[in-house]
Motif scaffolding. Structure first.
Motif, PDB file in Angstrom:
ATOM      1  N   ARG A  75       0.889  -1.119  -0.018  1.00 50.82           N
ATOM      2  CA  ARG A  75       0.157  -0.149   0.083  1.00 50.82           C
ATOM      3  C   ARG A  75       0.948   1.167  -0.014  1.00 50.82           C
ATOM      4  NH1 ARG A  75      -3.551  -0.445   4.515  1.00 50.82           N
ATOM      5  NH2 ARG A  75      -5.093  -1.866   2.989  1.00 50.82           N
ATOM      6  N   ALA A  76       1.913   1.460   0.851  1.00 45.40           N
ATOM      7  CA  ALA A  76       2.794   2.360   0.963  1.00 45.40           C
ATOM      8  C   ALA A  76       3.611   2.554  -0.294  1.00 45.40           C
ATOM      9  CB  ALA A  76       3.694   2.315   2.151  1.00 45.40           C
ATOM     10  N   LEU A  77       4.112   1.500  -0.999  1.00 44.03           N
ATOM     11  CA  LEU A  77       5.007   1.723  -2.184  1.00 44.03           C
ATOM     12  C   LEU A  77       3.832   1.969  -3.356  1.00 44.03           C
ATOM     13  CD1 LEU A  77       6.804  -1.631  -2.070  1.00 44.03           C
ATOM     14  CD2 LEU A  77       7.496   0.863  -1.657  1.00 44.03           C
ATOM     15  N   ARG A  78       2.673   1.818  -3.341  1.00 39.02           N
ATOM     16  CA  ARG A  78       1.749   2.124  -4.706  1.00 39.02           C
ATOM     17  C   ARG A  78       1.475   3.668  -4.382  1.00 39.02           C
ATOM     18  NH1 ARG A  78      -1.566  -2.484  -3.018  1.00 39.02           N
ATOM     19  NH2 ARG A  78      -2.893  -1.123  -1.861  1.00 39.02           N
ATOM     20  N   GLU A  79       1.287   4.044  -3.182  1.00 40.56           N
ATOM     21  CA  GLU A  79       0.984   5.767  -2.795  1.00 40.56           C
ATOM     22  C   GLU A  79       2.359   6.627  -2.856  1.00 40.56           C
ATOM     23  OE1 GLU A  79      -0.954   5.269   0.975  1.00 40.56           O
ATOM     24  OE2 GLU A  79      -2.667   4.477   0.184  1.00 40.56           O
ATOM     25  N   ASP A  80       3.613   5.906  -3.148  1.00 44.19           N
ATOM     26  CA  ASP A  80       4.636   6.643  -2.873  1.00 44.19           C
ATOM     27  C   ASP A  80       5.676   6.313  -3.795  1.00 44.19           C
ATOM     28  OD1 ASP A  80       6.966   8.373  -2.180  1.00 44.19           O
ATOM     29  OD2 ASP A  80       6.467   8.278   0.063  1.00 44.19           O
ATOM     30  N   ALA A  81       6.029   7.015  -5.046  1.00 41.25           N
ATOM     31  CA  ALA A  81       6.872   6.327  -5.944  1.00 41.25           C
ATOM     32  C   ALA A  81       8.374   6.665  -5.441  1.00 41.25           C
ATOM     33  CB  ALA A  81       6.742   7.208  -7.286  1.00 41.25           C
ATOM     34  N   GLU A  82       8.741   7.595  -4.675  1.00 41.23           N
ATOM     35  CA  GLU A  82       9.956   8.023  -4.174  1.00 41.23           C
ATOM     36  C   GLU A  82      10.147   6.985  -3.139  1.00 41.23           C
ATOM     37  OE1 GLU A  82      10.459  11.888  -2.569  1.00 41.23           O
ATOM     38  OE2 GLU A  82       9.589  12.729  -4.338  1.00 41.23           O
ATOM     39  N   LEU A  83       9.338   6.330  -2.395  1.00 42.91           N
ATOM     40  CA  LEU A  83       9.577   5.332  -1.431  1.00 42.91           C
ATOM     41  C   LEU A  83       9.998   4.005  -2.173  1.00 42.91           C
ATOM     42  CD1 LEU A  83       9.470   4.033   1.254  1.00 42.91           C
ATOM     43  CD2 LEU A  83       7.084   3.823   1.361  1.00 42.91           C
ATOM     44  N   LEU A  84       9.480   3.760  -3.378  1.00 45.88           N
ATOM     45  CA  LEU A  84       9.499   2.520  -4.244  1.00 45.88           C
ATOM     46  C   LEU A  84      10.877   2.565  -4.614  1.00 45.88           C
ATOM     47  CD1 LEU A  84       8.373   0.041  -5.660  1.00 45.88           C
ATOM     48  CD2 LEU A  84       7.686   1.949  -7.591  1.00 45.88           C
ATOM     49  N   ALA A  85      11.312   3.879  -5.067  1.00 40.95           N
ATOM     50  CA  ALA A  85      12.623   4.030  -5.369  1.00 40.95           C
ATOM     51  C   ALA A  85      13.597   3.641  -4.358  1.00 40.95           C
ATOM     52  CB  ALA A  85      12.992   5.385  -6.007  1.00 40.95           C
ATOM     53  N   GLU A  86      13.170   4.328  -3.240  1.00 41.94           N
ATOM     54  CA  GLU A  86      14.153   4.307  -2.075  1.00 41.94           C
ATOM     55  C   GLU A  86      14.400   2.626  -1.792  1.00 41.94           C
ATOM     56  OE1 GLU A  86      14.493   5.353   2.438  1.00 41.94           O
ATOM     57  OE2 GLU A  86      13.071   6.492   1.266  1.00 41.94           O
TER      58      GLU A  86
END
Length: 139
Positions: A88-99
């Motif tokens: 859920r967090a990754l779907r909502e936050d592209a920067e977090l996905l990259a991190e």
């Protein structure tokens, strides 16, 4: 759901499970521990990164999922609930996905780091490391 999100959440799963087992709910506030293996420490860093980027409600949901998983370490559903929070967090936050993608080893990559001898240091990546006595580090 993006294939990247699913793949990262699945790849992070073993790290998350090990971190929850090692740290429990304290995973959000504890510093890295030399007494805990690298897998648990990576899981801790992942959970802390997600927790920092969530709002109050998201943090509460993640904490509840981690607490449930810590109380029932053999419950696959509890572990899946933690992974669901990560997705859920990754779907909502592209920067977090990259991190998180930068944190996790590349698929199929195996890293072995060995330290041997007095004051040895072993790390895949390291900032500053000091092994001597009476050392002063200047910026």
């Amino acid at each position: 759901m993006s294939a990247d999100v699913v793949q990262l959440a699945e790849q992070a799963g073993p790290y998350l499970t090990t971190a929850v087992s090692a740290y429990g709910v304290a995973v959000f506030t504890r510093a890295e521990s030399a007494a805990v293996d690298a897998t648990a420490n990576l899981g801790r860093r992942i959970l802390q990164a997600v927790w920092r980027r969530r709002g109050e409600r998201g943090r509460a949901e993640l904490e509840a999922a981690v607490q449930n998983a810590a109380q029932a370490p053999d419950d696959e559903d509890a572990a899946a609930a933690v992974r669901q929070q990560i997705k859920r967090a990754l779907r909502e936050d592209a920067e977090l996905l990259a991190e998180l993608a930068r944190m996790l080893p590349a698929a199929g990559e195996t890293v072995t780091v060995t330290a041997s001898g007095e004051r040895s240091i072993a790390a895949k990546a390291i900032g500053t490391a000091v092994t001597g006595d009476n050392t002063t580090i200047r910026p």
